[in-house]
Scaffold this active site. Structure first.
Site, PDB file in Angstrom:
ATOM      1  N   HIS A  40       0.819  -1.214   0.000  1.00 16.30           N
ATOM      2  CA  HIS A  40       0.000   0.000   0.000  1.00 16.30           C
ATOM      3  C   HIS A  40       0.857   1.270   0.000  1.00 16.30           C
ATOM      4  CE1 HIS A  40      -4.172   0.665  -0.221  1.00 16.30           C
ATOM      5  NE2 HIS A  40      -4.478   0.882   1.034  1.00 16.30           N
ATOM      6  N   ASN A  87      -6.763   6.216   3.946  1.00 15.66           N
ATOM      7  CA  ASN A  87      -8.181   6.466   3.693  1.00 15.66           C
ATOM      8  C   ASN A  87      -8.589   7.923   3.838  1.00 15.66           C
ATOM      9  OD1 ASN A  87      -8.222   3.727   3.369  1.00 15.66           O
ATOM     10  ND2 ASN A  87      -9.628   3.311   5.047  1.00 15.66           N
ATOM     11  N   ASP A 112      -0.859   2.564  -5.394  1.00 17.97           N
ATOM     12  CA  ASP A 112      -0.792   1.131  -5.678  1.00 17.97           C
ATOM     13  C   ASP A 112      -2.040   0.695  -6.433  1.00 17.97           C
ATOM     14  OD1 ASP A 112      -1.943   1.714  -2.924  1.00 17.97           O
ATOM     15  OD2 ASP A 112      -2.629  -0.353  -3.196  1.00 17.97           O
ATOM     16  N   ASN A 133      -9.434   3.323  -1.642  1.00 14.91           N
ATOM     17  CA  ASN A 133      -9.951   4.262  -0.649  1.00 14.91           C
ATOM     18  C   ASN A 133      -9.156   5.566  -0.599  1.00 14.91           C
ATOM     19  OD1 ASN A 133     -12.132   2.690   0.199  1.00 14.91           O
ATOM     20  ND2 ASN A 133     -10.867   1.562   1.673  1.00 14.91           N
TER      21      ASN A 133
END
Length: 222
Positions: A40, A87, A112, A133
Protein backbone atom coordinates in the site's frame (compact mmCIF):
# COMPACT_ATOMS: atom_id res chain seq x y z
CA UNK A 1 -11.39 39.13 -9.75
CA UNK A 2 -12.01 36.67 -6.92
CA UNK A 3 -10.89 37.63 -3.42
CA UNK A 4 -7.81 35.70 -2.32
CA UNK A 5 -9.74 33.68 0.29
CA UNK A 6 -11.87 32.24 -2.52
CA UNK A 7 -9.04 31.86 -5.01
CA UNK A 8 -7.22 29.49 -2.67
CA UNK A 9 -10.29 27.27 -2.51
CA UNK A 10 -10.83 27.14 -6.27
CA UNK A 11 -10.52 23.76 -7.99
CA UNK A 12 -10.57 23.64 -11.76
CA UNK A 13 -9.03 21.79 -14.68
CA UNK A 14 -8.24 24.88 -16.73
CA UNK A 15 -4.64 25.95 -17.17
CA UNK A 16 -3.98 29.11 -15.19
CA UNK A 17 -0.18 29.30 -15.14
CA UNK A 18 2.20 30.44 -17.84
CA UNK A 19 5.05 28.02 -18.57
CA UNK A 20 6.89 26.70 -16.70
CA UNK A 21 3.89 25.77 -14.62
CA UNK A 22 4.24 24.02 -11.25
CA UNK A 23 3.36 20.40 -10.63
CA UNK A 24 2.25 18.77 -7.40
CA UNK A 25 3.22 15.10 -7.06
CA UNK A 26 1.35 13.27 -4.29
CA UNK A 27 2.31 9.76 -3.23
CA UNK A 28 -0.29 7.83 -1.27
CA UNK A 29 0.53 5.59 1.67
CA UNK A 30 0.37 5.09 5.41
CA UNK A 31 2.74 6.82 7.85
CA UNK A 32 4.82 4.95 10.41
CA UNK A 33 7.64 2.40 10.39
CA UNK A 34 5.31 -0.61 10.49
CA UNK A 35 3.94 0.27 7.04
CA UNK A 36 7.31 0.83 5.36
CA UNK A 37 7.86 -1.57 2.48
CA UNK A 38 4.22 -2.67 2.28
CA UNK A 39 2.32 -2.85 -0.99
CA UNK A 40 0.00 0.00 0.00
CA UNK A 41 3.01 2.32 0.42
CA UNK A 42 4.49 2.21 -3.06
CA UNK A 43 3.19 5.75 -3.65
CA UNK A 44 5.42 6.96 -0.80
CA UNK A 45 8.32 4.98 -2.25
CA UNK A 46 7.89 6.62 -5.66
CA UNK A 47 7.97 10.07 -4.06
CA UNK A 48 11.12 9.18 -2.15
CA UNK A 49 12.82 7.74 -5.25
CA UNK A 50 11.98 10.82 -7.31
CA UNK A 51 13.08 13.21 -4.55
CA UNK A 52 16.40 11.38 -4.18
CA UNK A 53 17.01 11.41 -7.93
CA UNK A 54 16.52 15.18 -8.08
CA UNK A 55 18.19 16.11 -4.80
CA UNK A 56 14.93 17.41 -3.31
CA UNK A 57 14.79 17.34 0.48
CA UNK A 58 11.58 16.02 2.03
CA UNK A 59 12.23 17.97 5.18
CA UNK A 60 9.13 19.99 6.00
CA UNK A 61 5.50 19.47 7.01
CA UNK A 62 2.75 21.21 5.05
CA UNK A 63 -1.00 20.54 4.94
CA UNK A 64 -0.67 17.29 6.91
CA UNK A 65 2.05 15.96 4.60
CA UNK A 66 5.78 15.40 4.54
CA UNK A 67 6.70 17.96 1.92
CA UNK A 68 9.52 19.02 -0.39
CA UNK A 69 9.95 21.37 -3.32
CA UNK A 70 12.46 22.05 -6.03
CA UNK A 71 13.04 22.57 -9.74
CA UNK A 72 13.48 19.90 -12.41
CA UNK A 73 14.59 21.07 -15.85
CA UNK A 74 13.41 24.53 -14.86
CA UNK A 75 9.93 23.35 -13.87
CA UNK A 76 8.84 23.90 -10.24
CA UNK A 77 7.63 20.76 -8.51
CA UNK A 78 6.07 20.14 -5.10
CA UNK A 79 6.29 16.65 -3.55
CA UNK A 80 3.97 15.41 -0.81
CA UNK A 81 3.40 12.27 1.27
CA UNK A 82 0.12 12.72 3.19
CA UNK A 83 0.44 11.66 6.83
CA UNK A 84 -3.31 11.23 7.35
CA UNK A 85 -3.33 7.48 6.68
CA UNK A 86 -4.42 6.19 3.31
CA UNK A 87 -8.18 6.47 3.69
CA UNK A 88 -7.97 10.19 4.52
CA UNK A 89 -5.37 11.17 1.90
CA UNK A 90 -7.62 13.88 0.50
CA UNK A 91 -7.41 15.82 3.76
CA UNK A 92 -3.85 16.66 2.71
CA UNK A 93 -4.09 16.60 -1.10
CA UNK A 94 -7.10 18.90 -1.33
CA UNK A 95 -5.69 21.70 0.81
CA UNK A 96 -2.30 21.46 -0.94
CA UNK A 97 -3.83 21.92 -4.39
CA UNK A 98 -5.96 24.76 -3.07
CA UNK A 99 -3.07 26.46 -1.26
CA UNK A 100 -0.99 26.63 -4.45
CA UNK A 101 -4.06 27.36 -6.60
CA UNK A 102 -3.21 24.49 -8.90
CA UNK A 103 -5.53 23.25 -11.63
CA UNK A 104 -6.11 19.56 -11.09
CA UNK A 105 -4.39 18.61 -14.33
CA UNK A 106 -1.16 19.66 -12.56
CA UNK A 107 -1.71 17.33 -9.59
CA UNK A 108 -0.28 13.87 -10.25
CA UNK A 109 -1.18 11.17 -7.70
CA UNK A 110 0.89 7.98 -7.28
CA UNK A 111 -0.90 4.92 -5.90
CA UNK A 112 -0.79 1.13 -5.68
CA UNK A 113 -3.01 -0.80 -8.08
CA UNK A 114 -4.07 -4.45 -7.76
CA UNK A 115 -5.34 -4.53 -11.36
CA UNK A 116 -1.80 -4.33 -12.75
CA UNK A 117 0.85 -7.05 -12.40
CA UNK A 118 3.50 -6.36 -9.81
CA UNK A 119 6.00 -3.83 -11.16
CA UNK A 120 3.93 -2.63 -14.12
CA UNK A 121 3.14 1.10 -14.31
CA UNK A 122 0.63 3.27 -16.13
CA UNK A 123 0.31 7.04 -16.56
CA UNK A 124 -3.25 8.32 -17.04
CA UNK A 125 -4.62 11.87 -17.37
CA UNK A 126 -7.72 11.01 -15.33
CA UNK A 127 -9.83 8.09 -14.17
CA UNK A 128 -12.05 6.64 -11.46
CA UNK A 129 -11.11 5.55 -7.96
CA UNK A 130 -11.31 1.84 -8.80
CA UNK A 131 -12.37 1.08 -5.20
CA UNK A 132 -9.08 2.52 -3.91
CA UNK A 133 -9.95 4.26 -0.65
CA UNK A 134 -7.07 6.72 -0.90
CA UNK A 135 -8.26 7.86 -4.32
CA UNK A 136 -11.84 8.05 -3.05
CA UNK A 137 -10.70 10.49 -0.39
CA UNK A 138 -8.66 12.56 -2.86
CA UNK A 139 -11.63 12.82 -5.24
CA UNK A 140 -13.94 13.75 -2.37
CA UNK A 141 -11.64 16.59 -1.30
CA UNK A 142 -11.36 17.73 -4.92
CA UNK A 143 -15.14 18.27 -4.67
CA UNK A 144 -15.91 15.14 -6.67
CA UNK A 145 -13.58 16.03 -9.52
CA UNK A 146 -11.63 12.97 -10.73
CA UNK A 147 -9.96 14.69 -13.68
CA UNK A 148 -6.45 14.64 -12.29
CA UNK A 149 -3.55 12.52 -13.57
CA UNK A 150 -2.30 9.48 -11.75
CA UNK A 151 0.63 7.08 -11.86
CA UNK A 152 -0.67 3.58 -11.20
CA UNK A 153 1.88 1.23 -9.63
CA UNK A 154 1.04 -2.43 -10.07
CA UNK A 155 1.22 -4.68 -7.01
CA UNK A 156 -0.63 -7.70 -8.42
CA UNK A 157 -3.60 -9.62 -7.08
CA UNK A 158 -3.79 -11.35 -3.69
CA UNK A 159 -3.30 -15.12 -3.98
CA UNK A 160 -6.21 -17.48 -3.60
CA UNK A 161 -8.86 -16.30 -1.14
CA UNK A 162 -6.57 -13.90 0.70
CA UNK A 163 -8.25 -10.78 2.08
CA UNK A 164 -7.24 -7.83 -0.17
CA UNK A 165 -6.93 -5.60 2.91
CA UNK A 166 -4.37 -7.94 4.42
CA UNK A 167 -2.58 -8.29 1.08
CA UNK A 168 -1.92 -4.56 0.62
CA UNK A 169 -0.55 -4.27 4.14
CA UNK A 170 2.00 -7.05 3.60
CA UNK A 171 5.60 -6.43 2.61
CA UNK A 172 6.86 -7.63 -0.78
CA UNK A 173 8.70 -10.92 -1.07
CA UNK A 174 12.19 -10.87 -2.60
CA UNK A 175 11.11 -11.39 -6.22
CA UNK A 176 8.33 -8.82 -6.02
CA UNK A 177 10.72 -6.39 -4.33
CA UNK A 178 13.06 -6.64 -7.31
CA UNK A 179 10.18 -5.81 -9.65
CA UNK A 180 9.12 -2.83 -7.58
CA UNK A 181 12.66 -1.47 -7.35
CA UNK A 182 12.94 -1.66 -11.15
CA UNK A 183 9.53 0.01 -11.48
CA UNK A 184 10.61 2.86 -9.22
CA UNK A 185 13.52 3.59 -11.55
CA UNK A 186 11.22 3.51 -14.57
CA UNK A 187 8.74 5.74 -12.79
CA UNK A 188 11.39 8.32 -11.96
CA UNK A 189 12.40 8.46 -15.63
CA UNK A 190 8.77 8.85 -16.70
CA UNK A 191 8.10 11.62 -14.19
CA UNK A 192 11.18 13.50 -15.35
CA UNK A 193 9.80 13.28 -18.89
CA UNK A 194 6.43 14.59 -17.71
CA UNK A 195 8.14 17.67 -16.32
CA UNK A 196 10.06 18.35 -19.52
CA UNK A 197 7.67 17.16 -22.25
CA UNK A 198 4.24 17.25 -20.62
CA UNK A 199 1.90 14.45 -19.61
CA UNK A 200 0.32 13.56 -22.95
CA UNK A 201 3.52 12.95 -24.90
CA UNK A 202 5.26 11.26 -21.98
CA UNK A 203 2.33 8.95 -21.21
CA UNK A 204 2.00 7.83 -24.83
CA UNK A 205 5.53 6.46 -25.09
CA UNK A 206 5.74 5.27 -21.49
CA UNK A 207 2.47 3.33 -21.57
CA UNK A 208 3.51 1.61 -24.79
CA UNK A 209 6.67 0.36 -23.08
CA UNK A 210 4.71 -0.71 -20.03
CA UNK A 211 2.14 -2.52 -22.18
CA UNK A 212 4.83 -4.92 -23.40
CA UNK A 213 6.14 -5.31 -19.86
CA UNK A 214 2.57 -6.14 -18.76
CA UNK A 215 2.33 -8.88 -21.38
CA UNK A 216 5.69 -10.30 -20.32
CA UNK A 217 5.02 -10.29 -16.58
CA UNK A 218 1.33 -11.11 -16.27
CA UNK A 219 1.86 -14.86 -16.30
CA UNK A 220 5.06 -14.87 -14.25
CA UNK A 221 4.61 -15.62 -10.53
CA UNK A 222 6.07 -13.43 -7.80
Amino acid sequence: MLPSRFAKRCFCTATVFSDPRPWLFVGLGNPGDKFMGTRHNVGFEMIDAFAKSQGIQMDSVHCKSIFGKGFVNGAPVFLAKPQTYMNLSGESSGPLAAYYKLPLNRVLVFHDDKDLPCGVLRLHPKGHHGSHNGLKSVIYHFHGNSEFPRLRIGIGRPPGQMDPKAFVLQKFNARARERIDAALEEGVDALTQVLSKGLTESARSFNTEQKYKHIRLQTMPV
